[in-house]
Design a protein around this motif. Structure first.
Motif, PDB file in Angstrom:
ATOM      1  N   THR A   1      -1.159  12.980   9.747  1.00 25.35           N
ATOM      2  CA  THR A   1      -0.598  13.650  10.925  1.00 25.35           C
ATOM      3  C   THR A   1       0.454  12.758  11.571  1.00 25.35           C
ATOM      4  N   GLY A   2       0.172  11.473  11.683  1.00 18.96           N
ATOM      5  CA  GLY A   2       1.147  10.536  12.246  1.00 18.96           C
ATOM      6  C   GLY A   2       2.422  10.489  11.423  1.00 18.96           C
ATOM      7  N   MET A   3       2.275  10.464  10.099  1.00 21.53           N
ATOM      8  CA  MET A   3       3.437  10.427   9.222  1.00 21.53           C
ATOM      9  C   MET A   3       4.249  11.723   9.349  1.00 21.53           C
ATOM     10  N   ALA A   4       3.555  12.864   9.329  1.00 19.91           N
ATOM     11  CA  ALA A   4       4.241  14.149   9.422  1.00 19.91           C
ATOM     12  C   ALA A   4       4.937  14.295  10.779  1.00 19.91           C
ATOM     13  N   THR A   5       4.294  13.842  11.848  1.00 22.77           N
ATOM     14  CA  THR A   5       4.883  13.905  13.184  1.00 22.77           C
ATOM     15  C   THR A   5       6.144  13.063  13.256  1.00 22.77           C
ATOM     16  N   LYS A   6       6.068  11.847  12.743  1.00 18.08           N
ATOM     17  CA  LYS A   6       7.241  10.962  12.750  1.00 18.08           C
ATOM     18  C   LYS A   6       8.373  11.566  11.934  1.00 18.08           C
ATOM     19  N   MET A   7       8.034  12.120  10.783  1.00 18.58           N
ATOM     20  CA  MET A   7       9.052  12.719   9.923  1.00 18.58           C
ATOM     21  C   MET A   7       9.750  13.882  10.646  1.00 18.58           C
ATOM     22  N   LEU A   8       8.968  14.738  11.302  1.00 17.08           N
ATOM     23  CA  LEU A   8       9.557  15.870  12.013  1.00 17.08           C
ATOM     24  C   LEU A   8      10.405  15.395  13.190  1.00 17.08           C
ATOM     25  N   LYS A   9       9.910  14.427  13.954  1.00 18.26           N
ATOM     26  CA  LYS A   9      10.685  13.902  15.088  1.00 18.26           C
ATOM     27  C   LYS A   9      11.995  13.291  14.614  1.00 18.26           C
ATOM     28  N   ASP A  10      11.963  12.585  13.494  1.00 25.80           N
ATOM     29  CA  ASP A  10      13.192  12.000  12.934  1.00 25.80           C
ATOM     30  C   ASP A  10      14.181  13.093  12.546  1.00 25.80           C
ATOM     31  N   GLN A  11      13.685  14.171  11.937  1.00 28.22           N
ATOM     32  CA  GLN A  11      14.553  15.278  11.553  1.00 28.22           C
ATOM     33  C   GLN A  11      15.178  15.936  12.784  1.00 28.22           C
ATOM     34  N   LEU A  12      14.372  16.150  13.823  1.00 28.20           N
ATOM     35  CA  LEU A  12      14.875  16.769  15.044  1.00 28.20           C
ATOM     36  C   LEU A  12      15.932  15.876  15.699  1.00 28.20           C
ATOM     37  N   GLU A  13      15.680  14.582  15.691  1.00 27.48           N
ATOM     38  CA  GLU A  13      16.642  13.633  16.262  1.00 27.48           C
ATOM     39  C   GLU A  13      17.947  13.622  15.458  1.00 27.48           C
ATOM     40  N   GLU A  14      17.828  13.677  14.139  1.00 28.56           N
ATOM     41  CA  GLU A  14      19.018  13.749  13.274  1.00 28.56           C
ATOM     42  C   GLU A  14      19.885  14.960  13.606  1.00 28.56           C
ATOM     43  N   LEU A  15      19.233  16.044  13.970  1.00 27.79           N
ATOM     44  CA  LEU A  15      19.942  17.273  14.323  1.00 27.79           C
ATOM     45  C   LEU A  15      20.397  17.267  15.783  1.00 27.79           C
ATOM     46  N   ASP A  16      20.131  16.166  16.473  1.00 30.84           N
ATOM     47  CA  ASP A  16      20.526  15.976  17.867  1.00 30.84           C
ATOM     48  C   ASP A  16      19.848  16.977  18.803  1.00 30.84           C
ATOM     49  N   LEU A  17      18.593  17.343  18.477  1.00 25.44           N
ATOM     50  CA  LEU A  17      17.825  18.219  19.354  1.00 25.44           C
ATOM     51  C   LEU A  17      17.085  17.358  20.382  1.00 25.44           C
ATOM     52  N   PRO A  18      17.034  17.811  21.615  1.00 22.89           N
ATOM     53  CA  PRO A  18      16.330  17.034  22.642  1.00 22.89           C
ATOM     54  C   PRO A  18      14.814  17.071  22.420  1.00 22.89           C
ATOM     55  N   ASN A  19      14.117  16.109  23.009  1.00 20.99           N
ATOM     56  CA  ASN A  19      12.654  16.156  22.953  1.00 20.99           C
ATOM     57  C   ASN A  19      12.170  17.303  23.838  1.00 20.99           C
ATOM     58  N   VAL A  20      10.872  17.581  23.797  1.00 20.20           N
ATOM     59  CA  VAL A  20      10.318  18.737  24.509  1.00 20.20           C
ATOM     60  C   VAL A  20      10.637  18.691  25.998  1.00 20.20           C
ATOM     61  N   ARG A  21      10.427  17.557  26.634  1.00 17.59           N
ATOM     62  CA  ARG A  21      10.670  17.443  28.084  1.00 17.59           C
ATOM     63  C   ARG A  21      12.147  17.716  28.409  1.00 17.59           C
ATOM     64  N   ASP A  22      13.042  17.098  27.659  1.00 15.93           N
ATOM     65  CA  ASP A  22      14.466  17.297  27.921  1.00 15.93           C
ATOM     66  C   ASP A  22      14.896  18.737  27.631  1.00 15.93           C
ATOM     67  N   PHE A  23      14.296  19.342  26.607  1.00 16.29           N
ATOM     68  CA  PHE A  23      14.606  20.740  26.290  1.00 16.29           C
ATOM     69  C   PHE A  23      14.167  21.639  27.449  1.00 16.29           C
ATOM     70  N   LEU A  24      12.976  21.394  27.986  1.00 17.54           N
ATOM     71  CA  LEU A  24      12.505  22.177  29.129  1.00 17.54           C
ATOM     72  C   LEU A  24      13.406  21.956  30.340  1.00 17.54           C
ATOM     73  N   ASP A  25      13.875  20.715  30.539  1.00 17.60           N
ATOM     74  CA  ASP A  25      14.818  20.432  31.629  1.00 17.60           C
ATOM     75  C   ASP A  25      16.063  21.308  31.493  1.00 17.60           C
ATOM     76  N   GLN A  26      16.591  21.408  30.275  1.00 17.79           N
ATOM     77  CA  GLN A  26      17.790  22.204  30.034  1.00 17.79           C
ATOM     78  C   GLN A  26      17.530  23.688  30.272  1.00 17.79           C
ATOM     79  N   ILE A  27      16.374  24.157  29.838  1.00 18.04           N
ATOM     80  CA  ILE A  27      16.032  25.576  30.013  1.00 18.04           C
ATOM     81  C   ILE A  27      15.920  25.920  31.497  1.00 18.04           C
ATOM     82  N   VAL A  28      15.250  25.069  32.259  1.00 16.61           N
ATOM     83  CA  VAL A  28      15.107  25.301  33.700  1.00 16.61           C
ATOM     84  C   VAL A  28      16.471  25.222  34.384  1.00 16.61           C
ATOM     85  N   ALA A  29      17.290  24.238  34.025  1.00 23.42           N
ATOM     86  CA  ALA A  29      18.616  24.086  34.634  1.00 23.42           C
ATOM     87  C   ALA A  29      19.513  25.287  34.342  1.00 23.42           C
ATOM     88  N   ALA A  30      19.285  25.944  33.207  1.00 25.45           N
ATOM     89  CA  ALA A  30      20.081  27.113  32.830  1.00 25.45           C
ATOM     90  C   ALA A  30      19.535  28.411  33.425  1.00 25.45           C
TER      91      ALA A  30
END
Length: 175
Positions: A100-129
């Motif tokens: 689970t730790g390996m899969a989580t890290k792999m997914l987070k790395d992929q999301l970061e590569e795509l320049d997607l914000p983390n969950v908290r920052d994504f929610l910040d953007q949704i609320v601000a919009a």
């Protein structure tokens, strides 16, 4: 915190469409579809509401939201992201310690590569919009939490009847 992207729709692009996403899962891989779709709806000028219930509550509990996990156990489509190669991981390996730790890290790395914000920052953007975040009363009671325990952008804790009333006529998606 990532800078919020707030769309400018102008006066001629008003819409009466309403889009509601029920977030029922707290896994990292189940959080992003809801966040991406909510962001896209807001970008189209659509009134957008996210309703967090059961395990989806982990997305808005302040102490948990930054540590969502991804488990590949039971995900038969799990494969390694190696361009040009199909590398599937056997399901028998997934429940082993550390996977689970390996899969989580792999997914987070992929999301970061795509320049997607983390969950908290994504929610910040949704609320601000202009997006709205609602917490389920039953889930709040089950988790023994109140507004003080939730992400600051949550509008309120509401019961199912209130949710049904406020989403009358909305396009609804259950994740």
């Amino acid at each position: 915190m990532a800078d919020a992207i707030i769309p400018n729709f102008g006066d001629d692009e008003d819409t009466d469409r309403k889009f509601v996403i029920i977030c029922s899962k707290g896994n990292l891989d189940m959080a992003y579809p809801a966040l991406v779709l909510a962001n896209a709806a807001l970008g189209e000028g659509i009134e957008t509401h996210l309703f967090f219930t059961f395990w989806g509550f982990d997305m808005i509990i302040d102490s948990r939201m930054d540590d969502l996990k991804f488990t590949a156990a039971g995900n038969t489509a799990m494969h390694l992201p190696i361009k040009g190669r199909e590398v599937r991981i056997p399901q028998a390996v997934m429940p082993l310690p550390g996977m689970t730790g390996m899969a989580t890290k792999m997914l987070k790395d992929q999301l970061e590569e795509l320049d997607l914000p983390n969950v908290r920052d994504f929610l910040d953007q949704i609320v601000a919009a202009g997006g709205h975040l609602w917490a389920c009363r039953l889930s709040a009671d089950m988790n023994k939490v109140d507004m003080d325990d939730l992400y600051e952008g949550v509008d309120d804790i509401i019961n199912a009847s209130d949710f049904i009333e406020m989403t009358d006529g909305a396009q609804l998606l259950f994740i």
